[in-house]
Write a protein that holds these residues in place. Structure first.
Motif, short mmCIF file in Angstrom:
data_model
loop_
_atom_site.label_atom_id
_atom_site.label_comp_id
_atom_site.label_asym_id
_atom_site.label_seq_id
_atom_site.Cartn_x
_atom_site.Cartn_y
_atom_site.Cartn_z
N GLN A 24 56.25 -39.71 14.63
CA GLN A 24 56.99 -38.89 15.58
C GLN A 24 56.04 -38.04 16.41
OE1 GLN A 24 59.69 -36.17 13.70
NE2 GLN A 24 60.28 -35.24 15.63
N ILE A 25 55.11 -37.41 15.75
CA ILE A 25 54.13 -36.58 16.45
C ILE A 25 53.35 -37.44 17.44
CG2 ILE A 25 52.05 -35.21 16.17
CD1 ILE A 25 54.60 -33.86 15.23
N ALA A 26 52.95 -38.59 16.98
CA ALA A 26 52.17 -39.48 17.83
C ALA A 26 52.98 -39.82 19.08
CB ALA A 26 51.82 -40.74 17.07
N THR A 27 54.25 -40.11 18.88
CA THR A 27 55.12 -40.46 19.99
C THR A 27 55.24 -39.30 20.97
OG1 THR A 27 56.40 -41.97 18.61
CG2 THR A 27 57.44 -41.18 20.64
N LEU A 28 55.48 -38.12 20.42
CA LEU A 28 55.61 -36.94 21.27
C LEU A 28 54.33 -36.67 22.05
CD1 LEU A 28 57.41 -34.56 18.77
CD2 LEU A 28 58.38 -35.73 20.75
N ALA A 29 53.22 -37.00 21.41
CA ALA A 29 51.93 -36.75 22.04
C ALA A 29 51.63 -37.80 23.11
CB ALA A 29 50.84 -36.75 20.99
N GLY A 30 52.44 -38.85 23.13
CA GLY A 30 52.23 -39.86 24.16
C GLY A 30 51.83 -41.26 23.68
N ASN A 31 51.45 -41.40 22.42
CA ASN A 31 51.07 -42.72 21.90
C ASN A 31 51.79 -43.04 20.60
OD1 ASN A 31 49.17 -42.31 23.91
ND2 ASN A 31 47.66 -43.55 22.84
N PRO A 32 52.86 -43.79 20.68
CA PRO A 32 53.65 -44.17 19.50
C PRO A 32 52.81 -44.83 18.42
CG PRO A 32 54.78 -44.76 21.51
CD PRO A 32 53.37 -44.39 21.89
N ARG A 33 51.65 -45.31 18.79
CA ARG A 33 50.79 -46.01 17.83
C ARG A 33 49.73 -45.14 17.21
NH1 ARG A 33 53.04 -50.95 17.65
NH2 ARG A 33 54.31 -51.21 19.46
N HIS A 54 51.53 -29.12 6.30
CA HIS A 54 52.53 -29.39 5.27
C HIS A 54 53.87 -29.80 5.85
CE1 HIS A 54 52.67 -25.16 6.44
NE2 HIS A 54 53.96 -25.21 6.20
N ARG A 55 54.06 -29.61 7.17
CA ARG A 55 55.34 -29.98 7.78
C ARG A 55 55.30 -31.41 8.29
NH1 ARG A 55 55.31 -24.64 10.95
NH2 ARG A 55 55.63 -23.14 9.28
N VAL A 56 54.27 -32.13 7.93
CA VAL A 56 54.16 -33.52 8.37
C VAL A 56 54.27 -34.46 7.18
CG1 VAL A 56 52.76 -35.16 9.65
CG2 VAL A 56 52.61 -32.72 10.17
N VAL A 57 55.23 -35.36 7.26
CA VAL A 57 55.44 -36.32 6.17
C VAL A 57 55.53 -37.72 6.78
CG1 VAL A 57 56.66 -34.66 4.73
CG2 VAL A 57 57.93 -36.07 6.36
N ASN A 58 55.60 -38.73 5.95
CA ASN A 58 55.65 -40.09 6.49
C ASN A 58 57.08 -40.43 6.95
OD1 ASN A 58 57.16 -40.85 4.22
ND2 ASN A 58 55.28 -41.19 3.09
N SER A 59 57.24 -41.59 7.53
CA SER A 59 58.52 -42.00 8.11
C SER A 59 59.66 -42.08 7.11
CB SER A 59 58.37 -43.35 8.80
OG SER A 59 58.01 -44.34 7.87
N LYS A 60 59.35 -42.16 5.84
CA LYS A 60 60.40 -42.24 4.82
C LYS A 60 60.91 -40.86 4.45
CE LYS A 60 57.80 -44.66 2.00
NZ LYS A 60 56.56 -45.07 2.64
N GLY A 61 60.19 -39.86 4.89
CA GLY A 61 60.61 -38.50 4.57
C GLY A 61 60.02 -38.06 3.24
N THR A 62 58.97 -38.74 2.81
CA THR A 62 58.33 -38.35 1.55
C THR A 62 56.92 -37.85 1.82
OG1 THR A 62 57.41 -40.56 1.19
CG2 THR A 62 59.61 -40.16 0.35
N ILE A 63 56.41 -37.12 0.86
CA ILE A 63 55.05 -36.60 1.00
C ILE A 63 54.07 -37.72 0.73
CG2 ILE A 63 53.37 -35.04 -0.04
CD1 ILE A 63 55.68 -33.09 -0.55
N SER A 64 53.11 -37.84 1.59
CA SER A 64 52.14 -38.93 1.43
C SER A 64 51.02 -38.64 0.46
CB SER A 64 51.52 -39.25 2.79
OG SER A 64 52.52 -39.71 3.68
N LEU A 65 50.84 -37.38 0.16
CA LEU A 65 49.75 -37.03 -0.75
C LEU A 65 50.10 -37.42 -2.18
CD1 LEU A 65 49.03 -33.54 0.75
CD2 LEU A 65 47.71 -35.62 1.01
N LYS A 66 49.09 -37.63 -2.99
CA LYS A 66 49.33 -38.02 -4.37
C LYS A 66 49.37 -36.77 -5.24
CE LYS A 66 46.13 -41.71 -3.56
NZ LYS A 66 44.85 -42.20 -3.98
#
Length: 108
Positions: A24-33, A54-66
């Motif tokens: 989403q951030i990438a898209t807003l910034a101009g590059n969906p990729r 901490h307000r950034v998560v993956n597309s599934k809505g889960t935390i990407s960190l282990k």
DNA sequence: CAACTGACGATAG
DNA sequence: CCTATCGCCAGTT
């Protein structure tokens, strides 16, 4: 304005109590990729620009960190902002996904 | 300049 | 639901 700068700018706009996905951030910034750039910037510029990583998560809505590598901390910070997690550890996007300038040119 | 690296994303099985 | 793959961009080595 480079893509990286745009990404930084977007990240800084995420309000407290809301989350956004890397894509989403990438898209807003101009590059969906450019989801990977978001990741990279969080790695390289979090301290520098005081980004709300901490307000950034993956597309599934889960935390990407282990667990043990930041997961606990991120979740803790999000809960502090009022964000609730489901039993499966997911964030309800319907309630917490940030929508930029949702109220813009609403008139014709 | 080529290869490697990331907290990703979409798709296929 | 899970794993495997490929594509993506930019900063490092």
């Amino acid at each position: 304005m480079t893509l990286s700068e745009s990404i930084i700018a977007c990240l800084k706009q995420i309000p407290c109590g809301m989350v956004a996905s890397y894509g989403q951030i990438a898209t807003l910034a101009g590059n969906p990729r450019a989801a990977r750039q978001v990741v990279r910037l969080l790695h390289t510029s979090t301290k520098k620009y005081s980004l709300p990583w901490h307000r950034v998560v993956n597309s599934k809505g889960t935390i990407s960190l282990k667990p043990g590598s930041g997961y606990e901390m991120q979740r803790s910070m999000l809960e502090s902002e009022g964000i609730e997690f489901t039993k499966t550890g997911r964030i309800d996007f319907n309630r917490y996904q940030w929508k930029p300038s949702l109220i813009k040119e609403l008139e014709d």
